[in-house]
Design an enzyme around this catalytic site. Sequence first.
Site, PDB file in Angstrom:
ATOM      1  CE  LYS A  52      -3.910   4.476   0.518  1.00 17.04           C
ATOM      2  NZ  LYS A  52      -2.517   4.383   0.981  1.00 17.04           N
TER       3      LYS A  52
ATOM      4  CG  HIS B  35      -4.729   9.555   0.370  1.00 22.26           C
ATOM      5  ND1 HIS B  35      -3.373   9.461   0.170  1.00 22.26           N
ATOM      6  CD2 HIS B  35      -4.936   9.089   1.624  1.00 22.26           C
ATOM      7  CE1 HIS B  35      -2.807   8.974   1.250  1.00 22.26           C
ATOM      8  NE2 HIS B  35      -3.733   8.737   2.153  1.00 22.26           N
TER       9      HIS B  35
ATOM     10  CE1 TYR C  63       0.171   7.723   2.889  1.00 20.73           C
ATOM     11  CE2 TYR C  63       0.514   5.475   2.134  1.00 20.73           C
ATOM     12  CZ  TYR C  63      -0.272   6.425   2.746  1.00 20.73           C
ATOM     13  OH  TYR C  63      -1.510   6.051   3.223  1.00 20.73           O
TER      14      TYR C  63
ATOM     15  CG  ASP D 225      -1.831   1.162   1.323  1.00 21.92           C
ATOM     16  OD1 ASP D 225      -2.917   1.058   0.729  1.00 21.92           O
ATOM     17  OD2 ASP D 225      -1.478   2.184   1.933  1.00 21.92           O
TER      18      ASP D 225
END
Length: 320
Positions: free
Chosen positions: A86, A119, A56, A51
């Site tokens: 996302k 997201h 990120y 994920d």
Amino acid sequence: MAYNIPQLPMGSNGKSIPLLGFGTAEYPLGNTENLKEIVLRAIELGYRHFDTAAVYQSEKPLGEAIAEALKLGLVKSRDDLFITSKLWCNDAHRERVVPALRNSLRNLQLEYLDLYLLHWPMTLRPEAEILPKEEDLLPFEMESVWEGMEECVKLGLAKCIGVCNFSCKKLDKLLATAKIPPAVDQVEMNPVWQQKKLREFCMEKGVHVSAYSPLGGRGTAWGSNRVMDCEVLHQIATARGKTIAQVCLRWAYEQGVSVIMKSFNYERMEQNLRIFDWSLSPEELQKISRIPQVRGCTLLGFISNKGPYKSIEEFWDGEI
Ligand SMILES: NC(=O)c1ccc[n+]([C@@H]2O[C@H](COP(=O)([O-])OP(=O)(O)OC[C@H]3O[C@@H](n4cnc5c(N)ncnc54)[C@H](OP(=O)(O)O)[C@@H]3O)[C@@H](O)[C@H]2O)c1
């Protein structure tokens, strides 16, 4: 030794999702120095679902690890992995969705994602920083952003699409207009925030729930120590000779959701896989169901008198 992680079909095309996934959000975000080696170790251990998210900054090292794993023969083909990424809020504009996914795919060195998620139900000005200013907060045009997500499927860039952090009310609204219904709602879920109402709603509507912060996200800006310090979980773990983390992951797995945990520590990565050969008793489940409920993720940065959400209650449509 490689562990075999169970899978479950989800979404309208029946694609299978591995029920224990590996999170790559290290706090502070972007702290991904050793991530390539960590992911390679995770693949050796048996993790298949990874994920990530544009925000990120873990897509590139994850992509390098996937390429290396294929080269080394740790997995036979790309299809043996399940990769989720996302769309960040500054790309939650109709015309920016497909280019944002193409960018994620470039970072990941992949042709397609297994799952692409919206997201947050939130739109930011394209030039906004991760921590937005008040003037960056824009109205969220759910229908048109979702059309962009649907185009990702039509172009073959994503096998499945879904959302994160959607309340029952927002999911209901989306389901009423979507041509491709969301396959997944990825939400905070752990024994201290069990999401009972949302899970029942999703079960009825055929939306798969994925649990993030299953251990409470200790050490992150969005998490707390509440789960790991919970006395009820401590008692169950001690009595069963398990760790609190294993009790949390097993509990979530028994609720029929997929779980996304994060550990960049080799010993804990392995420990967290040892949840499939035992079960919680009805009494233990009963005790967990009585734990007082507190939402961990408060997302203060998205709440403002000048923005579309004036309070946390408004953001979650009163479902708190
Ligand atoms: N969609 C969204 O909005 C959203 C939001 C948040 C997170 N996520 C996703 O979900 C993933 C997981 O969530 P999370 O990172 O918030 O929280 P989490 O998995 O609940 O907790 C992670 C923390 O627990 C520690 N930990 C892991 N295994 C442990 C064990 N066996 N014993 C003790 N401590 C342990 C980790 O430390 P070590 O690394 O040192 O082991 C880390 O500090 C993220 O990485 C991300 O991919 C999605």
